[in-house]
Design an enzyme around this catalytic site. Structure first.
Site, short mmCIF file in Angstrom:
data_model
loop_
_atom_site.label_atom_id
_atom_site.label_comp_id
_atom_site.label_asym_id
_atom_site.label_seq_id
_atom_site.Cartn_x
_atom_site.Cartn_y
_atom_site.Cartn_z
N GLU A 214 -8.59 20.98 4.82
CA GLU A 214 -7.40 21.55 4.21
C GLU A 214 -6.88 22.73 5.01
OE1 GLU A 214 -10.02 19.93 0.83
OE2 GLU A 214 -10.29 21.05 2.69
N ARG A 271 -18.12 31.85 -1.50
CA ARG A 271 -17.69 32.47 -2.76
C ARG A 271 -18.22 33.88 -2.93
NH1 ARG A 271 -20.95 28.27 -3.18
NH2 ARG A 271 -22.95 28.38 -4.26
N GLU A 356 -19.44 26.77 -9.09
CA GLU A 356 -19.93 26.21 -7.83
C GLU A 356 -21.35 26.69 -7.57
OE1 GLU A 356 -17.41 25.15 -4.18
OE2 GLU A 356 -18.33 27.05 -3.58
N HIS A 387 -1.70 34.29 -27.68
CA HIS A 387 -0.61 33.45 -28.16
C HIS A 387 -0.72 32.03 -27.63
CE1 HIS A 387 1.67 36.78 -30.01
NE2 HIS A 387 1.03 37.50 -29.10
N LYS A 507 -15.53 14.78 -0.16
CA LYS A 507 -14.97 15.06 1.17
C LYS A 507 -15.27 13.91 2.13
CE LYS A 507 -15.94 19.26 2.65
NZ LYS A 507 -16.68 20.53 2.81
#
Length: 546
Positions: A214, A271, A356, A387, A507
């Site tokens: 990507e 991460r 993950e 809300h 992948k």
């Protein structure tokens, strides 16, 4: 690491299981029987205050949860991580994101080498580059000043930077425009550059290997856009692209000067990397001083986690409470509600960090678990969430523990806004905990037919995390708080929070399908009937459109 006794066979686990079946005390009763509960069941550290009194716990619950931490060897695992041992067993790697924020002069050794000087070398190079962009001395190929920064990454190379940028936007240089591209959907790139001028745009391409599908697809599209905007001159790439990577050959082949490559290490998981060179966009936005302040906040929470007794340790308490609900009451989700608009991307960031990391089904020993692991983390800023999904939390049939995050001082003191905001935080936790009985509703004169609809069962658990003000150092502390909470969960569940093999299969299959979609000849398909049918349909419709 030695095999340990199965989690469900530990004395503390068995005791907690029995205790959960006997624990029938609603929060109304717990508070009524302990007037000091709200003051007593709270902890503070590293500038954060945690009120955990509105949970389904007694002193006995806490004692058993802390016993579980002891029986699962949590202290030894924390020490092993900070010592730089290779606790990421499946990849044979150390886990040293804590080194990314260690102060100069610290010593954190890996294979005999102190890695802290390496970290600060990169930070210093980042600071030098960020200052050049911010003060205008870094010019584009045509000599124009850089005014737009586009970060291209995915996963941790996107979620961390975009969350931090949004969280610290108050401190950012508003003369610069920042965009973040991650999705391989072409719309993401097209919209990001729609109103930008190539001669004034800098791209930061973040990919450790410089092969991520990507990221590199978007980077190549960005390069084409940049070159076209510079009259087809490919030498313009060197002035408009920098890389966060470890693959010098691939970076150079792309057209980026290796002097403008900022590295990080395999002991930093994606991460857990927003405070590494992955945070270059953040540093450009807020400046090196604020970035270092954020790192200092990370480090302060690291030290709190490393040294505080478990009964006063914020990450440990958060983790134990999540385990209590997930494993003994079947809670499947945890809602994180920041009452601060700047933290609007914080729940999305936590989704990757938590799920993950701990979305695993086998232990470190390769044995399938017989208990739930990571709950689903989700959320939106308050008061917006009140809300939309708060109806389900208050009156629905699911148990959803909540973490509320709030700040005493506003960044924008406008009239009554902040008092109203904080009133909602406190009111929601009170309403969740204590609800409204049928008798209370009827006493208000509500007709009998309508009264059941206005009953709030209450007894819905929540934590409140309170800090003085959203500053760069407080953001670092909040992120580190959840990083270490995830680590504690993983240690107790005996799983590896630092690999992510679950993303690999999809992948690999995508790589197989790509040529089947693009080939001019009809491909031989050997997937399941559903996948084969969708590929054929896509090819047929694509052919008609072409």
């Amino acid at each position: 690491m030695e095999n340990r006794k199965r989690l469900t066979e530990l004395p503390a686990w068995k005791a907690l299981s029995a205790h959960s079946r006997e624990h029938k005390h609603p929060l109304r009763d717990l508070f009524a029987g302990d007037p000091e509960r709200g003051e007593r069941m709270a902890a503070h550290g590293a500038g954060l205050y945690l009120d955990y009194s509105k949970n389904w716990i007694t002193d006995e619950t806490l004692r058993l949860l802390l016993q579980l931490a002891e029986e699962t060897g949590l202290r030894e695992r924390i020490d092993a991580m900070f010592r730089g041992e290779k606790i990421n067993l499946t990849e044979s790697r150390a886990v040293l994101h804590t080194a990314l924020r260690a102060p100069k002069g610290s010593s954190i050794r890996l294979d005999g080498e102190n890695v802290v000087p390496l970290v600060h070398d990169v930070l210093d190079r980042m600071a030098c580059f960020a200052d050049k962009v911010r003060n205008g001395s870094w010019k584009g190929h045509s000599g124009k000043r850089i005014r737009n920064i586009v970060n291209i990454g995915i996963g941790g190379s996107d979620l961390g930077p975009v969350m931090a940028y949004e969280a610290l936007k108050h401190y950012s240089d508003r003369s610069l425009t920042f965009r973040f591209v991650s999705n391989i959907d072409g719309t993401d790139f097209a919209e990001a550059v729609q109103d930008l001028h190539p001669e004034e745009t800098l791209f930061i391409v973040s990919s450790k290997t410089f092969t991520t599908l990507e990221t590199m697809t978007n980077a190549e599209t960005a390069r084409d856009w940049l070159v076209q905007g510079n009259h087809g001159d490919r030498t313009a790439v060197a002035k408009h692209f920098v890389a966060v990577s470890t693959n010098t050959a691939a970076v150079t082949a792309f057209g980026i000067d290796s002097d403008n490559m900022f590295g990080f290490w395999d002991w930093v998981g994606g991460r857990y990397s927003m405070d590494s060179a992955i945070g270059l966009a953040t540093m450009i936005a807020v400046g090196p001083g604020h970035f270092r302040s954020m790192l200092a906040g990370f480090h302060e929470m690291d030290e709190h986690f490393r040294t505080a007794p478990f009964e006063h340790n914020l990450p440990v308490l958060l983790a134990l409470l999540s385990i209590w609900y997930s494993n003994f009451f079947g809670a499947e989700t945890i809602a994180v509600i920041p009452y601060e608009q700047y933290l609007k991307r914080f729940p999305a960031y936590l989704q990757q960090l938590t799920m993950e990391s701990n979305g695993k089904r086998v232990t470190l020993d390769g044995v399938e678990v017989d208990y739930s692991t990571s709950p689903i983390y989700w959320g939106e800023p308050g008061t917006n969430g009140q809300h939309s999904f708060f109806q389900l939390i208050h009156q629905g049939t699911r148990l959803i523990p909540c973490d509320m995050i709030a700040f005493v001082e506003p960044l924008h003191p406008l009239g009554r806004h902040h008092d109203l905001l904080l009133a909602n935080v406190f009111a929601q936790t009170e309403a969740l905990a204590f609800g409204k009985t049928l008798e209370e509703v009827q006493a208000e004169g509500v007709p009998d037919w309508l009264a059941p609809h206005k009953v709030f069962a209450g007894n819905r658990p929540s934590n409140t995390i309170l800090a003085r003000r959203l500053t760069p150092d407080i953001l670092g502390k909040l992120v580190a708080l959840y990083e270490h909470c995830v680590f504690v969960q993983g240690a107790i569940w005996n799983i590896n929070p630092f690999d992510q093999w679950g993303v690999e299969l999809g992948k690999a299959l995508a790589q197989r399908i790509i040529p089947e979609l693009e080939s001019a000849e009809e491909p031989h398909l050997a997937h399941d009937s559903s996948t084969n049918a969708m590929i054929r349909r896509y090819r047929k419709l694509k052919e008609k459109m072409g």
